[in-house]
Design a protein around this motif. Structure first.
Motif, PDB file in Angstrom:
ATOM      1  N   GLU A 150       0.837  -1.199   0.000  1.00 42.04           N
ATOM      2  CA  GLU A 150       0.000   0.000   0.000  1.00 42.04           C
ATOM      3  C   GLU A 150       0.879   1.259   0.000  1.00 42.04           C
ATOM      4  OE1 GLU A 150      -3.860   0.606   2.481  1.00 42.04           O
ATOM      5  OE2 GLU A 150      -2.323   1.885   3.393  1.00 42.04           O
ATOM      6  N   VAL A 151       0.504   2.213  -0.866  1.00 43.14           N
ATOM      7  CA  VAL A 151       1.262   3.478  -0.922  1.00 43.14           C
ATOM      8  C   VAL A 151       0.293   4.655  -0.916  1.00 43.14           C
ATOM      9  CG1 VAL A 151       3.379   2.695  -2.122  1.00 43.14           C
ATOM     10  CG2 VAL A 151       1.323   3.223  -3.468  1.00 43.14           C
ATOM     11  N   ILE A 152       0.724   5.757  -0.297  1.00 46.99           N
ATOM     12  CA  ILE A 152      -0.061   6.991  -0.416  1.00 46.99           C
ATOM     13  C   ILE A 152       0.209   7.520  -1.820  1.00 46.99           C
ATOM     14  CG2 ILE A 152      -0.524   9.275   0.537  1.00 46.99           C
ATOM     15  CD1 ILE A 152       0.785   8.387   3.145  1.00 46.99           C
ATOM     16  N   THR A 153      -0.855   7.695  -2.581  1.00 44.81           N
ATOM     17  CA  THR A 153      -0.699   7.989  -4.006  1.00 44.81           C
ATOM     18  C   THR A 153      -0.827   9.483  -4.268  1.00 44.81           C
ATOM     19  OG1 THR A 153      -1.807   5.900  -4.356  1.00 44.81           O
ATOM     20  CG2 THR A 153      -1.535   7.289  -6.285  1.00 44.81           C
ATOM     21  N   TRP A 154       0.274  10.086  -4.734  1.00 45.43           N
ATOM     22  CA  TRP A 154       0.271  11.532  -5.009  1.00 45.43           C
ATOM     23  C   TRP A 154       0.473  11.808  -6.488  1.00 45.43           C
ATOM     24  CZ3 TRP A 154      -1.311  14.537  -1.193  1.00 45.43           C
ATOM     25  CH2 TRP A 154      -1.057  14.182   0.139  1.00 45.43           C
ATOM     26  N   SER A 155       0.091  10.856  -7.334  1.00 48.68           N
ATOM     27  CA  SER A 155       0.415  11.092  -8.748  1.00 48.68           C
ATOM     28  C   SER A 155      -0.791  10.920  -9.671  1.00 48.68           C
ATOM     29  CB  SER A 155       1.532  10.149  -9.188  1.00 48.68           C
ATOM     30  OG  SER A 155       1.113   8.839  -8.993  1.00 48.68           O
ATOM     31  N   VAL A 156      -1.986  10.998  -9.111  1.00 49.12           N
ATOM     32  CA  VAL A 156      -3.183  10.826  -9.930  1.00 49.12           C
ATOM     33  C   VAL A 156      -3.972  12.141  -9.909  1.00 49.12           C
ATOM     34  CG1 VAL A 156      -5.348   9.548 -10.122  1.00 49.12           C
ATOM     35  CG2 VAL A 156      -3.265   8.346  -9.443  1.00 49.12           C
ATOM     36  N   ASN A 157      -4.363  12.625 -11.107  1.00 49.51           N
ATOM     37  CA  ASN A 157      -5.032  13.927 -11.196  1.00 49.51           C
ATOM     38  C   ASN A 157      -6.534  13.875 -10.894  1.00 49.51           C
ATOM     39  OD1 ASN A 157      -2.719  14.359 -13.641  1.00 49.51           O
ATOM     40  ND2 ASN A 157      -3.006  15.989 -12.158  1.00 49.51           N
ATOM     41  N   ASP A 158      -6.904  13.002 -10.002  1.00 50.43           N
ATOM     42  CA  ASP A 158      -8.321  12.885  -9.629  1.00 50.43           C
ATOM     43  C   ASP A 158      -8.620  13.953  -8.555  1.00 50.43           C
ATOM     44  OD1 ASP A 158     -10.884  11.931  -9.147  1.00 50.43           O
ATOM     45  OD2 ASP A 158     -10.193  10.373  -7.755  1.00 50.43           O
ATOM     46  N   TRP A 188      -8.820  21.695  -1.352  1.00 50.34           N
ATOM     47  CA  TRP A 188      -7.979  22.836  -0.979  1.00 50.34           C
ATOM     48  C   TRP A 188      -7.476  22.740   0.458  1.00 50.34           C
ATOM     49  CZ3 TRP A 188      -5.111  25.965  -3.643  1.00 50.34           C
ATOM     50  CH2 TRP A 188      -5.337  26.023  -5.010  1.00 50.34           C
ATOM     51  N   LYS A 189      -8.259  22.085   1.310  1.00 54.48           N
ATOM     52  CA  LYS A 189      -7.776  21.859   2.678  1.00 54.48           C
ATOM     53  C   LYS A 189      -6.503  21.008   2.617  1.00 54.48           C
ATOM     54  CE  LYS A 189      -9.634  20.021   6.912  1.00 54.48           C
ATOM     55  NZ  LYS A 189     -10.662  19.152   7.443  1.00 54.48           N
ATOM     56  N   ASN A 190      -6.524  19.981   1.781  1.00 59.43           N
ATOM     57  CA  ASN A 190      -5.355  19.113   1.644  1.00 59.43           C
ATOM     58  C   ASN A 190      -4.196  19.827   0.942  1.00 59.43           C
ATOM     59  OD1 ASN A 190      -6.481  16.907   2.944  1.00 59.43           O
ATOM     60  ND2 ASN A 190      -7.477  16.170   1.074  1.00 59.43           N
ATOM     61  N   VAL A 191      -4.539  20.609  -0.094  1.00 56.35           N
ATOM     62  CA  VAL A 191      -3.497  21.348  -0.824  1.00 56.35           C
ATOM     63  C   VAL A 191      -2.786  22.288   0.155  1.00 56.35           C
ATOM     64  CG1 VAL A 191      -3.063  23.122  -2.588  1.00 56.35           C
ATOM     65  CG2 VAL A 191      -4.705  21.283  -3.041  1.00 56.35           C
ATOM     66  N   ASN A 192      -3.568  23.041   0.919  1.00 56.99           N
ATOM     67  CA  ASN A 192      -2.960  24.025   1.831  1.00 56.99           C
ATOM     68  C   ASN A 192      -2.130  23.336   2.909  1.00 56.99           C
ATOM     69  OD1 ASN A 192      -3.985  26.175   0.423  1.00 56.99           O
ATOM     70  ND2 ASN A 192      -5.906  26.186   1.556  1.00 56.99           N
ATOM     71  N   ALA A 193      -2.637  22.228   3.440  1.00 57.46           N
ATOM     72  CA  ALA A 193      -1.879  21.522   4.483  1.00 57.46           C
ATOM     73  C   ALA A 193      -0.551  21.026   3.917  1.00 57.46           C
ATOM     74  CB  ALA A 193      -2.701  20.356   5.026  1.00 57.46           C
ATOM     75  N   LEU A 224       4.964  14.465   4.899  1.00 57.90           N
ATOM     76  CA  LEU A 224       5.920  15.496   5.338  1.00 57.90           C
ATOM     77  C   LEU A 224       7.074  14.855   6.113  1.00 57.90           C
ATOM     78  CD1 LEU A 224       3.432  18.338   6.393  1.00 57.90           C
ATOM     79  CD2 LEU A 224       4.903  18.269   4.357  1.00 57.90           C
ATOM     80  N   GLU A 225       6.751  13.870   6.925  1.00 59.40           N
ATOM     81  CA  GLU A 225       7.818  13.179   7.687  1.00 59.40           C
ATOM     82  C   GLU A 225       8.771  12.466   6.727  1.00 59.40           C
ATOM     83  OE1 GLU A 225       4.950  12.498  11.563  1.00 59.40           O
ATOM     84  OE2 GLU A 225       5.532  10.738  10.377  1.00 59.40           O
ATOM     85  N   ALA A 226       8.188  11.801   5.744  1.00 60.72           N
ATOM     86  CA  ALA A 226       9.022  11.074   4.778  1.00 60.72           C
ATOM     87  C   ALA A 226       9.927  12.035   4.013  1.00 60.72           C
ATOM     88  CB  ALA A 226       8.126  10.311   3.806  1.00 60.72           C
ATOM     89  N   PHE A 227       9.372  13.184   3.626  1.00 63.09           N
ATOM     90  CA  PHE A 227      10.166  14.151   2.860  1.00 63.09           C
ATOM     91  C   PHE A 227      11.327  14.695   3.683  1.00 63.09           C
ATOM     92  CE2 PHE A 227       8.749  15.356  -1.432  1.00 63.09           C
ATOM     93  CZ  PHE A 227       7.866  14.307  -1.610  1.00 63.09           C
ATOM     94  N   ALA A 228      11.091  14.912   4.960  1.00 66.35           N
ATOM     95  CA  ALA A 228      12.182  15.410   5.811  1.00 66.35           C
ATOM     96  C   ALA A 228      13.310  14.373   5.820  1.00 66.35           C
ATOM     97  CB  ALA A 228      11.665  15.670   7.214  1.00 66.35           C
ATOM     98  N   SER A 229      12.953  13.091   5.886  1.00 67.78           N
ATOM     99  CA  SER A 229      13.950  12.032   5.939  1.00 67.78           C
ATOM    100  C   SER A 229      14.738  11.920   4.624  1.00 67.78           C
ATOM    101  CB  SER A 229      13.243  10.715   6.287  1.00 67.78           C
ATOM    102  OG  SER A 229      13.986   9.628   5.865  1.00 67.78           O
ATOM    103  N   ILE A 230      14.011  11.987   3.488  1.00 65.82           N
ATOM    104  CA  ILE A 230      14.747  11.820   2.212  1.00 65.82           C
ATOM    105  C   ILE A 230      15.658  13.016   1.932  1.00 65.82           C
ATOM    106  CG2 ILE A 230      13.204  10.173   1.032  1.00 65.82           C
ATOM    107  CD1 ILE A 230      12.533  13.068  -0.541  1.00 65.82           C
ATOM    108  N   LYS A 260       0.570  14.329   6.825  1.00 62.67           N
ATOM    109  CA  LYS A 260       1.536  14.259   7.934  1.00 62.67           C
ATOM    110  C   LYS A 260       2.621  13.206   7.619  1.00 62.67           C
ATOM    111  CE  LYS A 260       1.488  13.332  12.903  1.00 62.67           C
ATOM    112  NZ  LYS A 260       1.645  11.881  12.993  1.00 62.67           N
ATOM    113  N   GLU A 261       2.187  12.020   7.213  1.00 64.54           N
ATOM    114  CA  GLU A 261       3.159  10.948   6.904  1.00 64.54           C
ATOM    115  C   GLU A 261       4.095  11.359   5.776  1.00 64.54           C
ATOM    116  OE1 GLU A 261       1.680   6.909   6.268  1.00 64.54           O
ATOM    117  OE2 GLU A 261       0.112   7.280   7.754  1.00 64.54           O
TER     118      GLU A 261
END
Ligand SMILES: Cc1ncc(COP(=O)(O)O)c(C=O)c1O
Length: 418
Positions: free
Chosen positions: A45-53, A308-313, A391-397, A388-389
């Motif tokens: 399972e992956v958090i998917t950030w690459s679909v324009n839905d 937009w709530k998600n975009v802003n966060a 942002l944590e991953a990005f800090a690590s990479i 949240k998950e």
């Protein structure tokens, strides 16, 4: 004599040369499971950030129901033939009326695919005496539409109104000789970096230069403007967009597209646009599905609000952690990092394998050499926990990238690529 295929055997192209390392993972990956915030990649399972839905409609139960019922009622063929010949129905007309009304234009026309549709729109709007002036970062479908043009074409620097003005002056000198007109083309939102086109500044030039303005609003439709009408409404200049284009492949979570303009212009396009005159009409499942999606987009603002709530966060969180997200003014969220293509591969692998984050990477030649662009598309289906998950991953990479870990991992890849 050289064999036509020799060039292909010798040079697989800037992306193709990485195929051995990239195929199935970085390119042509298989995302499985229902389209959602979390999908499956290679069984995980992956958090998917690459679909324009964007609005999260792809897998909404009401949308799925309408799609399924339309397929059961009409099959996947009806209507057969091009619109002009035998592929025209009341529902196609109804969808066009509703789309036109929604984007505040007199008339609209459906297109089978966004890509061919805008290409053919450009081809139909101009003749050899005309000049096209377009943003140098325009999407491939605009570039290919311009390629069909037999007259002059000029690019202006990306979103640079001064450069546009210089090119309008050049275009004006040409059209004084040829007797033609000028077509300016921009995107409403540039899909790679998320910047909005400077539509307001561009239309302000109409007081000095005589041109018509075509806007590709693939990423603005459904996400910008008070009710999702797009970038033109967002910037308060929808009336000055002469031809408005959007695809169903993003916020509408489907296939197909439309153009909207004054009735006389749409009528001309209906009778002259080759991609629609010589190709099959959109099937009923798509048309009924689009009517349903449009209805939800217009009447259920909660999807856009959640988006937009998600975009802003996400964007605020990335900025607060010191990431460079460029000049995005849309949902498209780029994260710029410095590194080579092999480093980018090692980094994305770490994100997917160890952090369960799936996002797209963009590298040279789309962006300058030495840069890595991670492109994240927040949608209404994401949650604040996903953000949240991530942002944590990005800090690590970032830490690993800066300490050279990915560089060391990547050295074996570099050695084996010509
Ligand atoms: C700016 C832009 N225009 C047009 C298209 C093409 O749309 P479609 O997928 O409907 O062919 C895309 C899709 O990626 C896009 O991003």
């Amino acid at each position: 004599m050289k064999d036509l295929f020799d060039r292909i055997y010798d040079n697989k192209g800037p992306v193709g040369k990485w195929a051995e390392h990239a195929e199935g993972y970085f390119v042509f990956p298989k995302l499985e499971g229902p389209i959602s915030n979390r999908m499956y990649f290679m069984g995980k399972e992956v958090i998917t950030w690459s679909v324009n839905d964007y609005l999260g409609l792809a897998n909404h139960p009401e949308v799925r129901k309408v799609d399924a019922e339309a397929a059961a009622e009409f099959g996947s063929a009806y209507p057969m033939g091009a619109r002009m010949m035998s592929g025209h129905t009341n529902l196609h007309e109804q969808l066009e009326r509703e789309l036109a009304e929604f984007v505040l234009k007199e008339s609209a026309y459906l297109l089978n695919f966004g890509y061919q549709g805008i290409l053919s729109t450009i081809d139909t709007l101009v003749c050899k005496d005309d000049v096209i002036v377009y943003d140098v970062d325009a999407h491939a479908c605009i570039v290919d539409g311009v390629r069909l043009h037999h007259g002059k074409r000029f690019t202006y620097q990306h979103n640079d109104v001064e450069s546009l003005e210089k090119n309008l002056q050049r275009a004006q000198r040409v059209t004084e000789q040829t007797g033609g007109g000028i077509l300016v083309i921009s995107e409403g939102v540039f899909g790679m970096r998320g910047e909005q086109g400077k539509l307001k500044e561009i239309v302000a030039l109409k007081s000095k230069y005589n041109f018509r303005f075509l806007v590709d609003d693939a990423h603005g439709f459904g996400t910008l403007g008070k009710n999702g009408e797009g970038a033109g409404v967002e910037q308060g200049i929808q009336d000055d967009i002469d031809v408005y284009f959007a695809t169903f492949a993003k916020s509408m979570a489907s296939t197909g597209a439309f153009i909207a303009a004054d009735k006389e212009i749409i009528d001309y396009l209906r009778y002259n646009m080759r991609s629609q005159m010589f190709a099959k009409s959109l099937q009923m499942q798509i048309v009924k599905g689009a009517l349903k999606r449009l209805d939800m987009l217009r009447n259920q603002p909660e999807f856009k609000d959640k988006l937009w709530k998600n975009v802003n966060a996400l964007q605020d969180g990335l900025k607060a952690s010191g990431f460079d997200i460029g000049k995005t003014r849309s949902c498209v969220t780029p994260v710029y990092l410095k590194g080579s293509i092999p480093e980018a591969m090692a980094l994305v692998k770490d994100l997917r394998e160890n952090h369960g984050i799936f996002c797209s990477i963009v590298v040279y030649p789309v962006i300058p050499k030495g840069m890595i662009l991670l492109r994240l598309i927040p949608t209404a289906s994401h949650t604040l926990e996903d953000v949240k998950e991530t942002l944590e991953a990005f800090a690590s990479i970032r830490e690993k990238l800066e300490s050279g870990i990915y560089k060391r991992i990547s050295e074996s890849i570099t050695a084996s690529v010509k």
